[in-house]
Design an enzyme around this catalytic site. Structure first.
Site, PDB file in Angstrom:
ATOM      1  N   GLY B 124       0.839  -1.203   0.000  1.00  9.24           N
ATOM      2  CA  GLY B 124       0.000   0.000   0.000  1.00  9.24           C
ATOM      3  C   GLY B 124       0.866   1.241   0.000  1.00  9.24           C
ATOM      4  N   TYR B 125       1.506   1.503  -1.112  1.00 12.94           N
ATOM      5  CA  TYR B 125       2.355   2.693  -1.231  1.00 12.94           C
ATOM      6  C   TYR B 125       1.638   3.783  -2.036  1.00 12.94           C
ATOM      7  CZ  TYR B 125       6.356  -0.450  -0.076  1.00 12.94           C
ATOM      8  OH  TYR B 125       7.217  -1.339   0.506  1.00 12.94           O
ATOM      9  N   GLU B 240      12.489  -5.068  -4.146  1.00  9.45           N
ATOM     10  CA  GLU B 240      11.581  -4.923  -5.276  1.00  9.45           C
ATOM     11  C   GLU B 240      12.343  -4.852  -6.591  1.00  9.45           C
ATOM     12  OE1 GLU B 240       9.027  -1.511  -5.314  1.00  9.45           O
ATOM     13  OE2 GLU B 240       7.892  -2.287  -7.005  1.00  9.45           O
ATOM     14  N   GLU B 372      10.880   7.764 -16.368  1.00  8.46           N
ATOM     15  CA  GLU B 372      11.372   9.127 -16.186  1.00  8.46           C
ATOM     16  C   GLU B 372      12.133   9.272 -14.862  1.00  8.46           C
ATOM     17  OE1 GLU B 372       8.409   8.296 -17.366  1.00  8.46           O
ATOM     18  OE2 GLU B 372       8.881   8.969 -19.394  1.00  8.46           O
TER      19      GLU B 372
END
Lengths: 368, 395
Positions: B124-125, B240, B372
């Site tokens: 939940g970021y 991650e 980006e």
């Protein structure tokens, strides 16, 4: 797996950087134009044994491997050195890799020792003329495929049988390319038939591999020149290197550079180890380094603004060569297509070649 | 130098195939496609039953004696058969983070539960107003006695359909600088005030928006120090972007498409591979895939030597995600009209795999750091160019 250079290779790399940095600064590169050859620098490179660094010691060479030779090519590319290092290394390797009975020993020995500067014509001869031979304007010995014969032609006298292709300006890469007549001078048949075709094909791939390493050097320096410029040039009250559009193109170039370098080293390692995928990797390294060097030099030139278009700034030296060097091997688009056919061309499921190229594209890894 | 990539799991491959033959049901693949949830509880229960989740963990936290190599080989075999278990990937990140920053009590509570297959945690970021700029989170956690009360909304809480917890990034000090007032909480999904709504994606995956309205959690839900959430995030991010995340390029699109183009004839009888334009694009894919593989290898090499593969991982992810989007787009072009056919549609080339993966490739340049942001990181940390985003502590 080990992606680090050995200590010896690191030391060699540093030595090469020092040598070319000192002996082939931009002034020397400019002074060698339009021909693109610096005889004094060439003697020094030969003195260090660079063109035969990977020739076995018992044949008079340095006894090093393909990775060491690639490092030499990379350093030469980094300084766009006006010497035919790649061409001579390819020719020397070819001469010592053929059966000894086919090559007069003095010929191979003189080439390896640097008494003869040798080169290989990349395309089969057009009648008795090898067209646009890299280093053809300065080489003493040209190895060319004429029909089904692999010939070594040693130039007679001062003309070298060369027809320089100089226009009103230097050629795009200020390269010593020339057409070479194969019916003048002293010719030796090195191989015939399938052996000749195979030996020539191997030499052309070797040229592509070493040119890939040289182009990785070109890309690295071109990136450095661009970074140096954008870190100091101001516009609209700020450094142009702080603009995101500038940063992002340079970030893509820097990423591609790491890929180009890794791929060139991998191809050299595979050649040294005699792996079946070595040929495909050499082709891949050449294609990727060609694109990377040109795009990086092009971006870097663009970020120089109007100065990039002038001859005064060094980036044009790199921009021109990044486009011109690989062009000698022909159109990239055709090479990509040939690569795909080489990797996947057999009808699926009919032969071992479906998967024998394994890593560069496992054709058997289909769905379902 | 040595570029050979030994298959360290070679000794486990046969046993892993046997495990999968005995346990994996093909209909789970169809079910994941249908439901869009990339986690199958029945499969996860079998992983837990056979000790695959606990492989490689210390006994005091519930670790078992199954070889981590065998477990990894089973996971890879299941992936090869078309199954996803994204919920276990995120759970692994969370419990590794707890292992690094949690209290002893938390380690003994949460890690064994996860290894038994009972605790599954989604991330939940992201929020409606913050994605790549993850530290801009506005969800709040306010002290309430020994516990905390959480209010806010999270986006892209993938696999929350089947998860027991969400790892929630929340603001615990609204007055502190942006990166300094954050904390992380392991929030149960079955509590009052928690709500989930599905988000449908063009890749077929169904992810979620999750809502937190006065959700009360005990003090033990706080993972890491109060207001130290940014540092806790950094630990999680290594897991991650870095370890065991070799990227989608390994699927070998060039090989699949090359095989198809070699075996397929156009109406005039010519092979697709004999079309120079098609062959050129397939050749480009093969080259990019090799570069991608090498950048991944480079990242793993740096990690194996004990370094933090920051720039290497960033370059690797940037290159493969951008390349794979180009490739899938080119692949559909080469297929022509048949490229539009969905998976399992009659006549779909390669069972529609190219169309399915074209859709899925869209998100690869977005998640795990948008391209980006990655280019900013390379420009700043690798090239030494000036930072162009507002600094930490800014608005």
């Amino acid at each position: 797996m080990n992606l680090d250079l050995t200590d010896d290779q690191e030391a060699l790399r540093a030595t090469l950087r020092d040598f070319f940095g000192k002996e082939s600064p931009p002034e020397a590169v400019r002074a060698a134009e339009p021909l693109g050859f610096d005889a004094s620098l060439w003697r020094k490179a030969v003195g260090l044994g660079l063109p035969s660094i990977a020739v076995p010691a018992e044949r008079g060479g340095g006894g090093a491997g393909s990775v060491e030779l690639a490092l030499a090519a990379e350093a030469a590319g980094w300084s766009v050195a006006p010497v035919p290092l790649v061409e001579a290394a390819v020719a020397n390797d070819l001469l010592v890799s053929l059966p000894r009975a086919a090559v007069p020993e003095p010929l191979a020995a003189r080439a390896v020792a640097g008494d003869l500067a040798a080169t290989v014509a990349l395309r089969p001869a057009d009648g008795d003329v090898a067209r646009l031979v890299p280093a053809g304007a300065v080489a003493d010995l040209v190895i060319a495929l004429r029909g089904e014969e692999l010939l070594a032609v040693e130039a007679a006298g001062g003309t070298r049988g060369a027809v320089p292709n100089l226009g009103s300006m230097p050629n795009l890469g200020s390269m010593p390319v020339a057409d070479r007549r194969l019916d003048e001078g002293e010719a030796t048949v090195l191989a015939t038939g399938a052996d000749a075709l195979a030996a020539h094909g191997r030499a052309v791939l070797h040229w592509r591999l070493l040119t890939a390493a040289a182009l990785a050097g070109v890309a690295a320096k071109a990136l450095g020149l661009g970074l140096g410029y954008v870190a100091h040039r101001r516009a609209f009250g700020t450094l142009i290197g702080s603009f995101q559009t500038v940063q992002h193109r340079l970030a893509d170039d820097a990423t591609a550079l790491e890929g180009a370098r890794l791929l060139a080293y991998e191809a050299a390692w595979a050649r040294n180890a005699g792996l079946p995928e070595a040929d495909a990797l050499a082709e891949m390294a050449f294609l990727f380094a060609s694109e990377t060097a040109f795009r990086t030099a092009s971006d870097s030139l663009h970020f120089h603004g109007g100065y990039g278009y002038t001859l005064e700034y060094d980036i044009q030296l790199y921009f021109r060569r990044a486009k011109a060097w690989p062009l000698l091997a022909g159109d990239r688009a055709a090479a990509y297509a040939a690569l795909a056919r080489r990797l996947y061309g057999r009808p699926y499921g009919t032969g071992r070649d479906d998967a024998s190229e394994g890593r560069p594209g496992p054709a058997t890894d289909t769905e379902g | 130098m040595d570029f050979a990539e030994p298959d360290e799991l070679a000794a486990h491959r046969a046993a892993a195939r046997e495990w999968a033959d005995a346990n994996v049901r093909p209909e789970w693949v169809a079910e994941q496609l249908r439901s869009g949830c990339h986690q199958t509880p029945e499969l996860h229960a079998l992983f837990a039953r056979d000790g695959l989740l606990a492989a490689g963990w210390a006994p005091e936290y519930g670790g078992g004696d199954v070889s981590p190599g065998f477990a990894q080989a089973v996971f890879e075999e299941c992936t090869r058969r078309g199954l996803h278990f994204d919920g276990w990937s995120t759970t692994t990140m969370v419990i590794r983070t707890i292992e690094h920053v949690g209290t002893e009590e938390q380690k003994r509570a949460y890690i064994p539960a996860a290894l038994r297959g009972e605790l599954l945690a989604a991330l939940g970021y992201s929020e409606p107003d913050s994605g790549s700029d993850v530290a801009a989170a506005r969800t709040t956690a306010v002290r309430d006695g020994d516990g905390w009360v959480i209010d806010g909304q999270k986006m892209f809480t993938s696999t929350a359909q089947v998860c027991s917890h969400v790892f929630v990034l929340a603001r615990t000090d609204p007055d502190a600088a942006k990166h300094k007032g954050l904390s992380l909480f392991l929030v149960p999904t079955g509590v009052p005030g928690y709500e989930r709504r599905p988000i449908h994606t063009l890749g077929g995956q169904v992810t979620n928006a999750t809502f937190y309205t006065g959700v009360r959690v005990p003090g033990s839900a706080l993972i890491g120090g109060v207001n130290d959430g940014w540092n806790v995030m950094k630990v999680a991010l290594v897991y991650e972007r870095g370890v065991g995340n070799p990227g989608t390029m390994r699927k070998g699109l060039a090989g699949k498409l090359g095989a198809w183009a070699s075996a397929t004839r156009r109406p005039d009888g010519s092979r697709v591979l004999d079309d120079p334009s098609a062959a050129e694009r397939i050749g480009r894919m093969a080259v990019d895939e090799e570069v991608s593989r090498l950048l991944g290898l480079w990242m793993n090499w740096r990690a194996a030597k004990g370094g933090v593969p920051g720039v290497e991982g960033t370059m690797s992810k940037l290159f493969y995600s951008e390349a794979s989007q180009r490739h899938y787009s080119d692949a559909l072009d080469i297929l022509g009209a048949a490229g539009v056919l969905a998976p399992d549609a009659p006549g779909a080339p390669a069972g529609g795999a190219f169309e399915r993966d074209f859709r899925a490739a869209v998100v690869t340049t977005i998640y795990g750091g948008a391209s980006e942001v990655l280019r900013d990181v390379i420009a700043e940390r690798h090239l030494g160019l000036p930072r162009n985003r507002p600094g930490k502590g800014g608005p």
